[in-house]
Design an enzyme around this catalytic site. Structure first.
Site, PDB file in Angstrom:
ATOM      1  N   LEU A  33      22.761 116.102 103.766  1.00 41.52           N
ATOM      2  CA  LEU A  33      22.641 116.354 104.991  1.00 41.52           C
ATOM      3  C   LEU A  33      22.308 114.962 105.540  1.00 41.52           C
ATOM      4  CD1 LEU A  33      20.644 119.692 104.880  1.00 41.52           C
ATOM      5  CD2 LEU A  33      22.972 119.157 104.862  1.00 41.52           C
ATOM      6  N   HIS A  37      24.158 117.595 110.637  1.00 45.21           N
ATOM      7  CA  HIS A  37      23.972 118.555 110.204  1.00 45.21           C
ATOM      8  C   HIS A  37      22.518 119.410 110.842  1.00 45.21           C
ATOM      9  CE1 HIS A  37      25.984 117.306 106.415  1.00 45.21           C
ATOM     10  NE2 HIS A  37      26.690 118.407 106.748  1.00 45.21           N
ATOM     11  N   ASP A 150      35.265 118.483 111.902  1.00 50.36           N
ATOM     12  CA  ASP A 150      35.990 118.862 111.295  1.00 50.36           C
ATOM     13  C   ASP A 150      36.949 119.933 112.272  1.00 50.36           C
ATOM     14  OD1 ASP A 150      35.720 118.268 108.409  1.00 50.36           O
ATOM     15  OD2 ASP A 150      33.797 118.887 109.144  1.00 50.36           O
TER      16      ASP A 150
HETATM   17  O1  PAF Z   1      32.451 121.512 106.623  1.00 53.58           O
HETATM   18  C1  PAF Z   1      31.900 121.782 105.336  1.00 53.58           C
HETATM   19  O2  PAF Z   1      30.895 121.284 105.008  1.00 53.58           O
HETATM   20  C2  PAF Z   1      32.712 122.880 104.455  1.00 53.58           C
HETATM   21  O3  PAF Z   1      33.839 122.838 104.458  1.00 53.58           O
HETATM   22  C3  PAF Z   1      31.993 124.107 104.614  1.00 53.58           C
HETATM   23  C4  PAF Z   1      32.314 124.581 105.873  1.00 53.58           C
HETATM   24  C5  PAF Z   1      30.557 124.229 104.296  1.00 53.58           C
HETATM   25  C6  PAF Z   1      32.565 125.226 103.636  1.00 53.58           C
HETATM   26  O4  PAF Z   1      32.329 124.753 102.284  1.00 53.58           O
END
Ligand code: PAF
Length: 279
Positions: A33, A37, A150
């Protein structure tokens, strides 16, 4: 913070919580993390009554075994960061708890899975679909929070929720950046000192490319990114694309009023980094 490694125990805790009328926010992660996050935890805490974070390095979304083995794992530091952020619950399962039997489901995300990350990491989004659907089914949160670094993953997860008719609201949260502009990522910890310096060039290139899109055209931006990444011996371009921000259809021409996003995936040494900037 309560820590569970079994979904059945987490479910029991959440059933009790939901009985009190509390809304549940969920932040799925693969650990290692960073403040990106933690910003999701902060948003979840502001918008819901009870925040669950999961840490699970999902094997089914890695199309490269070395990438899975080398994925950074820092559980003690993660727990300390989550405690500090006043996260309510951490779910940190092993593979057996998430996948008691093999998951052979094949999702059809259509066009979205054929471009960019989908094209360059075959099977990746199917694995994301598997794990996110399992986590959402177990936790049944009111809202789930995902980072916009992402970008395509957020679109895939929204599509997944639509196809499975789940009631969870998917929230895309802003990218957090280091002071030099590099998008925060767990993978940044795998960069050597020299690679980290080179990685700082990614946001600089992305901004210069945006200026070129506006002053000249998309091809000029593509040529520039290709030339810049070829020039750096430690960089290898996977893709750079300029797309409609709503559909991810690649654009040939920039139209100022159309919402547009530029996206990149580039190796710095052996570490694959992604980033995106609105145009
Ligand atoms: O983005 C991420 O860290 C991963 O793709 C997730 C959404 C936790 C799924 O494993």
């Amino acid at each position: 913070m309560l820590v569970f490694d079994k979904i059945k125990d987490l479910k029991k805790c959440l059933t009790d919580k939901k009985k009190t009328g509390a809304t549940i926010g969920f932040v799925p992660t693969m650990g290692a993390l960073h403040q990106g996050h933690i910003s999701l935890i902060t948003i979840s805490k502001a918008e819901t009554d009870f925040t669950v974070c999961s840490i699970f390095v999902n094997p089914t979304q890695f199309n490269n075994q070395t990438d899975l083995t080398k994925y950074p794992r820092t559980p003690q530091k993660d727990i300390a960061l989550l405690e500090e952020a006043s996260c309510d619950v951490l779910y940190m399962p092993d593979v057996e708890d998430v996948y008691p039997k093999n998951d052979n489901r094949q999702f059809n995300f259509g066009y979205l899975d054929t471009i960019l990350e989908g094209e360059h990491r075959p099977g990746h989004f199917n694995g994301v679909g598997q794990v996110v659907s399992i986590l959402l089914a177990g936790i049944q949160p009111d809202k789930a929070y995902f980072g916009s670094k992402d970008y395509q993953q957020v679109m895939i997860v929204k599509e997944l929720v639509k196809q499975l008719q789940l009631s969870t609201h998917i929230i895309a949260c802003p990218i957090l950046r280091e002071p030099d502009g590099l998008a925060m990522s767990s993978r940044n910890t795998r960069l050597s000192g020299e690679e980290r310096k080179i990685a700082a060039h990614i946001p600089v290139m992305m901004q210069k490319a945006i200026a070129l899109i506006k002053e000249k055209d998309i091809n000029a931006a593509k040529d520039y990114i290709k030339a810049e990444t070829t020039m750096h011996p430690l960089m290898k371009l996977d893709y750079y694309e300029v797309c409609d921000a709503n559909t991810l259809q690649p654009l040939k021409q920039y139209i100022p009023l159309q919402s547009t996003i530029s996206l990149i995936a580039v190796f710095v040494g052996n570490v694959r980094l992604i980033d995106n900037w609105p145009v």
